[in-house]
Design a protein around this motif. Structure first.
Motif, PDB file in Angstrom:
ATOM      1  N   GLU A  92       0.916  -1.228   0.178  1.00 18.31           N
ATOM      2  CA  GLU A  92      -0.036   0.104  -0.024  1.00 18.31           C
ATOM      3  C   GLU A  92       0.781   1.260  -0.139  1.00 18.31           C
ATOM      4  O   GLU A  92       0.694   2.243   0.765  1.00 18.31           O
ATOM      5  N   ALA A  93       1.956   1.264  -0.856  1.00 20.95           N
ATOM      6  CA  ALA A  93       3.084   2.470  -0.810  1.00 20.95           C
ATOM      7  C   ALA A  93       3.526   2.502  -2.142  1.00 20.95           C
ATOM      8  O   ALA A  93       4.813   2.471  -2.345  1.00 20.95           O
ATOM      9  N   SER A  94       2.837   2.412  -3.354  1.00 26.87           N
ATOM     10  CA  SER A  94       3.413   2.407  -4.507  1.00 26.87           C
ATOM     11  C   SER A  94       4.198   3.782  -4.773  1.00 26.87           C
ATOM     12  O   SER A  94       5.136   3.556  -5.822  1.00 26.87           O
ATOM     13  N   ASP A  95       4.229   4.695  -4.139  1.00 26.90           N
ATOM     14  CA  ASP A  95       5.288   5.766  -4.203  1.00 26.90           C
ATOM     15  C   ASP A  95       6.400   6.034  -3.370  1.00 26.90           C
ATOM     16  O   ASP A  95       6.977   6.918  -3.394  1.00 26.90           O
ATOM     17  N   SER A 102      11.874   4.491  -0.505  1.00 26.10           N
ATOM     18  CA  SER A 102      12.981   3.598   0.187  1.00 26.10           C
ATOM     19  C   SER A 102      12.432   2.171   0.397  1.00 26.10           C
ATOM     20  O   SER A 102      12.251   1.987   1.646  1.00 26.10           O
ATOM     21  N   THR A 103      12.351   1.431  -0.427  1.00 23.36           N
ATOM     22  CA  THR A 103      11.878  -0.013  -0.534  1.00 23.36           C
ATOM     23  C   THR A 103      12.572  -0.838  -1.657  1.00 23.36           C
ATOM     24  O   THR A 103      12.507   0.015  -2.639  1.00 23.36           O
ATOM     25  N   LEU A 104      12.802  -1.975  -1.618  1.00 27.12           N
ATOM     26  CA  LEU A 104      13.175  -2.565  -2.703  1.00 27.12           C
ATOM     27  C   LEU A 104      12.123  -2.893  -3.603  1.00 27.12           C
ATOM     28  O   LEU A 104      12.264  -2.980  -4.700  1.00 27.12           O
ATOM     29  N   TYR A 105      10.924  -3.529  -2.847  1.00 31.02           N
ATOM     30  CA  TYR A 105       9.862  -3.734  -3.907  1.00 31.02           C
ATOM     31  C   TYR A 105       8.453  -3.195  -2.972  1.00 31.02           C
ATOM     32  O   TYR A 105       8.313  -3.347  -1.810  1.00 31.02           O
ATOM     33  N   ASP A 106       7.325  -3.067  -3.893  1.00 24.57           N
ATOM     34  CA  ASP A 106       6.072  -2.503  -3.400  1.00 24.57           C
ATOM     35  C   ASP A 106       5.352  -3.764  -3.606  1.00 24.57           C
ATOM     36  O   ASP A 106       5.171  -3.802  -5.098  1.00 24.57           O
ATOM     37  N   VAL A 107       4.423  -4.364  -2.844  1.00 26.52           N
ATOM     38  CA  VAL A 107       3.781  -5.380  -3.393  1.00 26.52           C
ATOM     39  C   VAL A 107       2.249  -4.984  -3.028  1.00 26.52           C
ATOM     40  O   VAL A 107       1.552  -4.560  -2.079  1.00 26.52           O
ATOM     41  N   GLU A 108       1.392  -5.155  -4.310  1.00 23.79           N
ATOM     42  CA  GLU A 108      -0.003  -4.725  -4.127  1.00 23.79           C
ATOM     43  C   GLU A 108      -0.898  -6.131  -4.460  1.00 23.79           C
ATOM     44  O   GLU A 108      -0.503  -6.687  -5.259  1.00 23.79           O
ATOM     45  N   ALA A 109      -2.098  -5.917  -3.703  1.00 20.91           N
ATOM     46  CA  ALA A 109      -3.005  -6.986  -4.154  1.00 20.91           C
ATOM     47  C   ALA A 109      -3.767  -7.145  -5.380  1.00 20.91           C
ATOM     48  O   ALA A 109      -4.264  -7.891  -5.924  1.00 20.91           O
ATOM     49  N   PHE A 110      -3.845  -5.824  -5.811  1.00 22.29           N
ATOM     50  CA  PHE A 110      -4.606  -5.228  -6.781  1.00 22.29           C
ATOM     51  C   PHE A 110      -4.052  -4.211  -7.441  1.00 22.29           C
ATOM     52  O   PHE A 110      -3.510  -3.515  -6.812  1.00 22.29           O
ATOM     53  N   THR A 111      -4.601  -3.568  -8.965  1.00 24.77           N
ATOM     54  CA  THR A 111      -4.300  -2.516  -9.677  1.00 24.77           C
ATOM     55  C   THR A 111      -5.325  -1.357  -8.865  1.00 24.77           C
ATOM     56  O   THR A 111      -6.592  -1.576  -9.019  1.00 24.77           O
ATOM     57  N   ALA A 112      -4.763  -0.400  -8.116  1.00 26.99           N
ATOM     58  CA  ALA A 112      -5.639   0.475  -7.312  1.00 26.99           C
ATOM     59  C   ALA A 112      -6.718   1.163  -8.230  1.00 26.99           C
ATOM     60  O   ALA A 112      -7.935   1.216  -7.892  1.00 26.99           O
ATOM     61  N   GLU A 113      -6.362   1.696  -9.462  1.00 27.81           N
ATOM     62  CA  GLU A 113      -7.217   2.262 -10.445  1.00 27.81           C
ATOM     63  C   GLU A 113      -8.273   1.353 -10.950  1.00 27.81           C
ATOM     64  O   GLU A 113      -9.594   1.720 -10.619  1.00 27.81           O
ATOM     65  N   ASP A 114      -8.036   0.211 -11.153  1.00 28.22           N
ATOM     66  CA  ASP A 114      -9.045  -0.953 -11.574  1.00 28.22           C
ATOM     67  C   ASP A 114      -9.950  -1.144 -10.377  1.00 28.22           C
ATOM     68  O   ASP A 114     -11.071  -1.314 -10.559  1.00 28.22           O
ATOM     69  N   PHE A 115      -9.488  -1.314  -9.344  1.00 27.59           N
ATOM     70  CA  PHE A 115     -10.227  -1.687  -8.124  1.00 27.59           C
ATOM     71  C   PHE A 115     -11.232  -0.516  -7.945  1.00 27.59           C
ATOM     72  O   PHE A 115     -12.508  -0.798  -7.483  1.00 27.59           O
ATOM     73  N   GLY A 116     -10.902   0.701  -7.726  1.00 31.64           N
ATOM     74  CA  GLY A 116     -11.631   2.025  -7.626  1.00 31.64           C
ATOM     75  C   GLY A 116     -12.646   1.707  -8.730  1.00 31.64           C
ATOM     76  O   GLY A 116     -13.814   2.344  -8.245  1.00 31.64           O
ATOM     77  N   HIS A 142      -5.153   3.605  -0.788  1.00 33.87           N
ATOM     78  CA  HIS A 142      -6.573   4.048  -0.206  1.00 33.87           C
ATOM     79  C   HIS A 142      -6.890   5.396  -1.288  1.00 33.87           C
ATOM     80  O   HIS A 142      -8.068   5.165  -1.899  1.00 33.87           O
ATOM     81  N   MET A 143      -6.018   6.223  -1.515  1.00 33.56           N
ATOM     82  CA  MET A 143      -6.153   7.385  -2.169  1.00 33.56           C
ATOM     83  C   MET A 143      -6.233   7.098  -3.794  1.00 33.56           C
ATOM     84  O   MET A 143      -6.999   7.751  -4.460  1.00 33.56           O
ATOM     85  N   GLU A 144      -5.413   6.043  -4.237  1.00 30.83           N
ATOM     86  CA  GLU A 144      -5.584   5.859  -5.689  1.00 30.83           C
ATOM     87  C   GLU A 144      -6.660   5.343  -6.120  1.00 30.83           C
ATOM     88  O   GLU A 144      -7.221   5.535  -6.977  1.00 30.83           O
ATOM     89  N   TYR A 145      -7.333   4.236  -5.114  1.00 29.62           N
ATOM     90  CA  TYR A 145      -8.442   3.736  -5.817  1.00 29.62           C
ATOM     91  C   TYR A 145      -9.744   4.739  -5.399  1.00 29.62           C
ATOM     92  O   TYR A 145     -10.795   4.800  -6.241  1.00 29.62           O
ATOM     93  N   SER A 146      -9.664   5.221  -4.501  1.00 29.06           N
ATOM     94  CA  SER A 146     -10.504   6.482  -4.307  1.00 29.06           C
ATOM     95  C   SER A 146     -10.876   7.572  -5.252  1.00 29.06           C
ATOM     96  O   SER A 146     -11.823   7.967  -5.611  1.00 29.06           O
TER      97      SER A 146
END
Length: 206
Positions: free
Chosen positions: A148-151, A154-168, A197-201
């Motif tokens: 939940e931090a695509s932006d 300071s991380t090697l990888y960000d992992v998301e369960a879904f594409t936020a835009e499609d989910f929203g 949260h804000m990406e899908y909203s």
């Protein structure tokens, strides 16, 4: 030689607990909000190959720092975290602030760094607030994985369960259908600082 990179992969499995996750290489780090933190992460820190350890996997410690240690959502998540630790014989720790406060979450990360964990899985309340402390963790050789931090920089990888835009967009479609394509709506999220949260909203209705 055992690699912390494997600890990172184990951390991914443990942190998300859902099928169909996607991992995003965060080398670009292009977000206006995080740009305000003035944190620059070098290519060397983002090179997963540099995170090596002579430890056996059974001697690794993976810390999971969540948004809210009192939330039923994250209490349920800890069940999976604990099961993972037993199955993989890896020491895992899940911690979260009692009041869902960004500053408290930063302090928890500091505590995990001081404890010398090998890998850190983070679900940020406010990604921007964590940039400096997560960079510090990486500088100490700690693998950092986020959710939940695509932006986040300071991380090697960000992992998301879904594409936020499609989910929203899907949520908006279902809401419009239930409303007969008429009327007004209000949408609430847990944290306005939470990137996903804000990406899908804010997803454009299609």
């Amino acid at each position: 030689m055992a690699k912390k990179l494997l600890a990172m992969v184990l951390g991914l499995t443990m942190m998300i607990g859902v099928a169909g996750c996607s991992a995003v290489d965060t080398g670009s780090g292009s977000n206006d909000k995080n740009a305000d933190t003035q944190v620059s992460v070098s290519a060397e820190l983002l090179d997963a190959a540099k995170y090596k350890s002579d430890k056996e996997p059974a001697d690794w410690t993976i810390a999971v720092v969540v948004k809210d240690g009192t939330s039923d959502w994250f209490k349920r998540m800890q069940v999976g975290v604990d099961e993972f630790g037993k199955e993989k014989t890896v020491d895992v720790i899940q911690k979260g602030p009692a009041n869902a406060d960004a500053a408290s979450q930063v302090q928890l990360v500091e505590d995990m760094i001081n404890q010398g964990v090998d890998a850190l899985c983070i679900v940020p309340i406010d990604p921007g607030a964590l940039e400096s402390v997560l960079k510090k963790a990486m500088e100490k050789g700690i693998v950092v994985i986020s959710h939940e931090a695509s932006d986040l920089k300071s991380t090697l990888y960000d992992v998301e369960a879904f594409t936020a835009e499609d989910f929203g967009n899907t949520m908006m479609q279902e809401l419009a259908k239930a409303m007969g394509e008429k009327g007004q709506y209000a949408q609430m999220v847990a944290y306005t600082t939470s990137t996903t949260h804000m990406e899908y909203s804010n997803a454009e209705y299609k």
